[in-house]
Design an enzyme around this catalytic site. Structure first.
Site, short mmCIF file in Angstrom:
data_model
loop_
_atom_site.label_atom_id
_atom_site.label_comp_id
_atom_site.label_asym_id
_atom_site.label_seq_id
_atom_site.Cartn_x
_atom_site.Cartn_y
_atom_site.Cartn_z
N ASN A 34 -5.77 2.53 1.26
CA ASN A 34 -6.66 2.85 0.11
C ASN A 34 -7.79 3.38 0.58
OD1 ASN A 34 -3.94 2.23 -0.63
ND2 ASN A 34 -5.72 2.21 -3.29
CA CA Z 1 -2.19 0.08 -6.09
#
Ligand code: CA
Ligand code: CTP
Length: 227
Positions: A34
């Site tokens: 991420n």
């Molecule tokens: Ca997530």
């Protein structure tokens, strides 16, 4: 040092914070991850230490120095992060600020996957454990205060409140991460605190200011919970 008023708000308390992304290997040189600088999570760990707490920071790969006075454990993957968190229990407060990768590759390739010859590889994915939900729903050693974040691009409050309930959290810190919000990697953040007692929106602040306010809010909630 100087006896500043807030310095002892968390004296004698144990705090665990997760921060940064996790990296889930595809092969020895590639990963799924991420977007996350770790700035907000690291600032919370530093602020909790400043408030007198004994702090363990479980950090994914970030380009930040370990905060002063904080026990920092470095991990790569979600499963390593979960294990480090569980080993750091018991604690009074858990703050899940990490941007944990939701999926990992079922089996990472032991050698670098070469491009070219065949079709692009398809990745078989499996869901990672939810570290925050596991802490929030613990029967034994559940921290008295469990706080998580919700990064949302739309219907912020609705999604964040749903996460608070489904993950068994006391507090969710909701932040809008849509285009233009400029949260990732930046030094500022605009958040709404959501608890069973209601919600509170703060102005756009530096991540350091957000961290100091969050720690003050956590200390207050913890003292209320114990009365
Ligand atoms: Ca997530
Ligand atoms: N979180 C976690 N472990 C995971 C996924 C998320 O501990 N495997 C925590 C994050 O640290 C954060 C909170 O859960 O405190 C919410 O993360 P977020 O990515 O917003 O929510 P998800 O439940 O993963 O849902 P989605 O990404 O689909 O919106």
């Amino acid at each position: 040092g100087f006896a500043r008023p807030s310095t002892a708000a968390l004296k004698g308390r144990r705090v665990i914070v997760t921060s940064g992304p996790t990296h889930e290997p595809i092969d020895p040189v590639r990963y799924i991850g991420n977007r996350s600088s770790g700035k907000q999570g690291h600032a919370i760990a530093a602020a909790a230490r400043e408030a007198g707490a004994e702090v363990t920071l479980v950090s994914g790969p970030v380009a930040l120095a370990d905060p002063w006075g904080v026990t920092t454990i470095h991990v790569e993957t979600a499963r390593e992060m979960q294990q480090a968190v569980e080993q750091a229990l018991p604690a009074d407060i858990f703050v899940g600020a990490a941007a944990v990768a939701d999926w990992r590759v079922v089996e990472a390739a032991p050698e670098k996957i070469k491009k070219g010859a065949k079709n692009p590889p398809s990745l078989a994915l499996v869901e990672n454990p939810d570290i925050l939900a596991a802490i929030g729903r613990r029967k034994r050693d559940r921290p008295a205060l469990v706080a998580g974040f919700a990064a949302e691009t739309d219907r912020l409050i609705e999604h964040a409140e749903a996460k608070r309930l489904s993950k068994g959290c006391d507090i969710i810190v909701a932040n809008h991460v849509g285009a233009g919000a400029n949260v990732f990697g930046g030094d500022r953040n605009e958040v709404t605190l959501i608890s069973a007692a209601g919600r509170e929106s703060w102005p756009n602040l530096t991540k350091t200011e957000v961290a100091a306010r969050l720690v003050a809010a956590f200390a207050k909630k913890l003292s209320e919970a114990r009365q």
